[in-house]
Scaffold this motif. Structure first.
Motif, short mmCIF file in Angstrom:
data_model
loop_
_atom_site.label_atom_id
_atom_site.label_comp_id
_atom_site.label_asym_id
_atom_site.label_seq_id
_atom_site.Cartn_x
_atom_site.Cartn_y
_atom_site.Cartn_z
N ASP A 88 0.81 -1.22 0.00
CA ASP A 88 0.00 0.00 0.00
C ASP A 88 0.84 1.26 0.00
OD1 ASP A 88 1.04 -0.26 2.51
OD2 ASP A 88 -0.86 -0.05 3.59
N GLY A 89 2.16 1.11 -0.10
CA GLY A 89 3.03 2.28 -0.15
C GLY A 89 3.01 2.90 -1.55
N ASP A 90 3.30 4.19 -1.61
CA ASP A 90 3.31 4.91 -2.88
C ASP A 90 4.72 4.90 -3.48
OD1 ASP A 90 0.63 5.46 -2.68
OD2 ASP A 90 0.91 7.47 -1.83
N HIS A 91 4.84 4.32 -4.66
CA HIS A 91 6.11 4.28 -5.39
C HIS A 91 5.83 4.54 -6.87
CE1 HIS A 91 8.26 2.64 -1.88
NE2 HIS A 91 7.20 1.83 -1.70
N ARG A 92 6.88 4.87 -7.57
CA ARG A 92 6.74 5.02 -9.02
C ARG A 92 6.58 3.64 -9.66
NH1 ARG A 92 11.09 9.83 -10.70
NH2 ARG A 92 10.39 11.34 -9.14
N LEU A 93 6.34 3.65 -10.96
CA LEU A 93 6.05 2.37 -11.63
C LEU A 93 6.68 2.30 -13.01
CD1 LEU A 93 3.39 2.76 -13.90
CD2 LEU A 93 2.51 3.67 -11.74
N VAL A 94 6.88 1.08 -13.47
CA VAL A 94 7.35 0.81 -14.84
C VAL A 94 6.36 -0.16 -15.47
CG1 VAL A 94 9.21 -0.09 -16.30
CG2 VAL A 94 9.76 1.13 -14.17
N CYS A 95 5.81 0.23 -16.63
CA CYS A 95 4.86 -0.62 -17.37
C CYS A 95 5.57 -1.31 -18.53
CB CYS A 95 3.69 0.21 -17.91
SG CYS A 95 2.68 1.00 -16.64
N GLU A 96 5.04 -2.45 -18.92
CA GLU A 96 5.63 -3.23 -20.01
C GLU A 96 4.52 -3.78 -20.92
OE1 GLU A 96 8.26 -7.37 -20.62
OE2 GLU A 96 7.97 -6.48 -18.63
N MET A 97 4.77 -3.79 -22.22
CA MET A 97 3.85 -4.38 -23.19
C MET A 97 4.65 -4.87 -24.39
SD MET A 97 2.11 -1.00 -24.98
CE MET A 97 1.05 -2.00 -25.98
N ARG A 98 4.05 -5.75 -25.17
CA ARG A 98 4.70 -6.25 -26.40
C ARG A 98 4.65 -5.17 -27.47
NH1 ARG A 98 6.26 -11.29 -26.93
NH2 ARG A 98 6.17 -11.11 -29.19
N GLN A 99 5.68 -5.18 -28.32
CA GLN A 99 5.68 -4.24 -29.43
C GLN A 99 4.52 -4.51 -30.38
OE1 GLN A 99 9.33 -3.60 -31.54
NE2 GLN A 99 10.61 -3.66 -29.72
N LEU A 100 4.10 -3.47 -31.07
CA LEU A 100 3.01 -3.57 -32.04
C LEU A 100 3.60 -3.89 -33.40
CD1 LEU A 100 1.06 -0.36 -30.95
CD2 LEU A 100 0.68 -2.70 -30.18
N TYR A 101 3.06 -4.95 -34.08
CA TYR A 101 3.54 -5.35 -35.40
C TYR A 101 2.55 -4.89 -36.45
CZ TYR A 101 7.11 -8.22 -33.19
OH TYR A 101 8.20 -8.66 -32.47
N LEU A 102 3.05 -4.28 -37.52
CA LEU A 102 2.22 -3.76 -38.60
C LEU A 102 2.45 -4.54 -39.87
CD1 LEU A 102 2.85 0.04 -37.96
CD2 LEU A 102 1.00 -1.37 -37.05
#
Length: 225
Positions: free
Chosen positions: A211-225
């Motif tokens: 429940d502590g407040d910290h920054r965050l790092v998000c991750e996702m797969r690259q988008l293929y076109l």
């Protein structure tokens, strides 16, 4: 003394008048007036010859259609046997302000929130909290982090029994971790953050209250076109 009238019949048979006449039946009558009349019972006229010409366009059209369908069948067969995969796609990209590494994209937020709120923020972006698969990946991420801050990653122990779980269901490997030397510690601190220890080895994993407040790092797969 008057001379008697003399009638003489002369028949001419098969006397052609021209090369175009095949057969004539002619009669000539000589009278006292010395006139001769020749009549033809039949005349053979040249026959009109009709020449039937074939239409050369029809076979040519059939040949053109046959070649067209043959090429169409070959193109369809090639399309069926050509494999498709992500490696065949030329263009891959990340959303604006996201950084690429391998096949993943990463976003670092300066906002602070609890672990569950941080995961929700990532989910709204079509991503999840950072899942670390290798030391190379972690080094790439930490190169752009603020060493004075701590950042939530997607690793937690919901039950508090040492059963660590990644948010994307990646199996937890205890032999491929980056814990600081005194971690994991505590019984109520069940979420993991990236933190910097300047006197030890730099960036590593620490346990922190969820429940502590910290920054965050998000991750996702690259988008293929």
């Amino acid at each position: 003394m008057a001379l008697p009238n003399i009638y003489t019949d002369v028949n001419f048979k098969n006397q052609p008048f021209s090369s175009g006449i095949t057969s004539d039946s002619s009669s000539c009558t000589i009278s006292d007036s010395s006139s001769c009349t020749i009549s033809n019972s039949s005349s053979a006229l040249p026959k009109k010859t009709t020449i039937h010409k074939s239409n050369p366009g029809f076979p040519t059209l059939l040949l053109a259609l046959w070649i067209f369908f043959l090429l169409l069948a070959i193109s369809f067969s090639v399309a069926l046997i050509t494999p498709s995969s992500n490696e065949d796609k030329v263009w891959s990209c990340c959303p604006k302000n996201w950084k690429p590494f391998g096949s993943q994209c990463y976003f670092t937020s300066r906002d602070s929130a609890s672990w569950s709120k941080s995961e929700e923020k990532c989910s709204l972006r079509g991503a999840h909290l950072l899942v670390i698969h290798s030391q190379e990946e972690q080094d790439f991420i930490t190169n752009s982090l603020n060493p004075r801050a701590t950042y939530y990653v997607g690793l937690s122990d919901p039950e508090g029994h040492g059963q660590w779980q990644w948010v994307d269901q990646t199996p937890y490997n205890p032999n491929a971790t980056s814990w600081h030397s005194d971690e994991p510690s505590g019984s109520t601190e069940l979420c993991v953050v990236l933190s910097y220890h300047p006197n030890v080895k730099g960036w590593g994993w620490s346990v922190a209250p969820c429940d502590g407040d910290h920054r965050l790092v998000c991750e996702m797969r690259q988008l293929y076109l």
